[in-house]
Design a protein around this motif. Sequence first.
Motif: not given
Ligand SMILES: *Cc1c(COP(=O)(O)O)cnc(C)c1O
Length: 410
Positions: A95-97, A124, A126-127, A166, A170, A195, A197-198, A221
């Motif tokens: 996963s991205t995380s 975001f 998780t980061d 990022s 987001y 990051d 993701c978006h 996404k």
């Molecule tokens: C959606 C998103 C994530 C998601 O992380 P996962 O590990 O895939 O759940 C991480 N960073 C950003 C900026 C996001 O928008």
Amino acid sequence: MDRTDCERLDAECKLAGCRARFSLPEGVLYFDGNSLGALPGTTASAIRRTIEDEWGAGLIRSWLDADWFFLARRAGDAIAPLIGASEGEVAVSDSTSVNLFKLAASLLRRGGAGRKVVTEAGNFPTDVYILEGLVDLLDRGHALVRADPARIADEVDEDTALVVLSHVDYRTGALHDMEAIAAHCNALGVPAVWDLCHSAGAVPVELNRWNVDYAVGCTYKFLNAGPGAPAFTYVSRAAIGDYRPAVTGWFSHAEQFRFEDGYRAADSINKCLVGSPPVLSLRAVIDGVATFDGVGMEELAAKSRRLSGLFIELADERLAEHGFALASPRDPARRGSQVSFRHPDAYAVARALIARGLIPDFREPDIVRFGIAPLYVRHVDIWDAVDAIEAVMSDGAWRDFRTDVREAVT
Ligand SMILES: *Cc1c(COP(=O)(O)O)cnc(C)c1O
């Protein structure tokens, strides 16, 4: 501007045909392609083939005969042109995380102790959680700094061990000047992880041209790879030689199937892999990315900016009086592929819109977010969305929804 103008704009749009690459339900206005991309028309049969022919009939032979062993790299090579990367610089796994953990852990082992790890306020979650955990785990006296996103360069100095940002915010869709920040970090010799993701599949990204060495991003996404699909990791060709994996699973070994007793890292982007790949999801990544075939990112981003600009223009005229305040940058050059509004009853409003067949999402504390996936969102969809929002506000339908109790997923 009226709905007929929107129809005309769609008829003139060179990318209009791309919508047919997706299997979209009738009667739904989908504005959450930045959370979960739409289903490509080819994905279900590709996965069925993988299950029935490759797994069912091919059994373990399919690791070679059906290329399973190389899918993580193939998927990465398919993503590479969308983010300005080259062949062999992108791998798809985990996963991205987890991928952020892997890159940050490796980079934070370099250099002296007691330095700054710079991220941005509002990044975001998780980061930020991953970085908090890593600073704690490594126990090197590093301090996590949440910098003002508009003043990143002021915070990054010789005393900085790592920068994690990022590209697109987001919540608001605000876009960093990646090229300028990368140049600042490079001049100081500070590694930076982006990051995407978006960004991937939504805005132009030129990792090679902007001298970016490290990035991660998700595929479910804007890249349309489906729920829980694995994420990508990018390490530039210039940086991969010195890159020392922190998570040393057998898929990152130089010669995995020699089953050696000791670890030797691969000399390629395989350094970023860990364990067995999710083959079914990787098939979906390849089909998701294939929805971009023949589409230039600049052309796609131009359409995205036209759509989000139209949304903002109509919202100024018709939604401001209902309490919607634009949260996204007005300057199209500073905006990702979304339009976000603040509203005091944002959560109830989002629920009411979904009940009406218009799907945005809600982000704490007060944001209704409309993702614009330019491959399949049309000008008429923007018009119809503003109509639907106006209706929900005028007839008070949103009052049927509570704003203080949240579902498990918003
Ligand atoms: C959606 C998103 C994530 C998601 O992380 P996962 O590990 O895939 O759940 C991480 N960073 C950003 C900026 C996001 O928008």
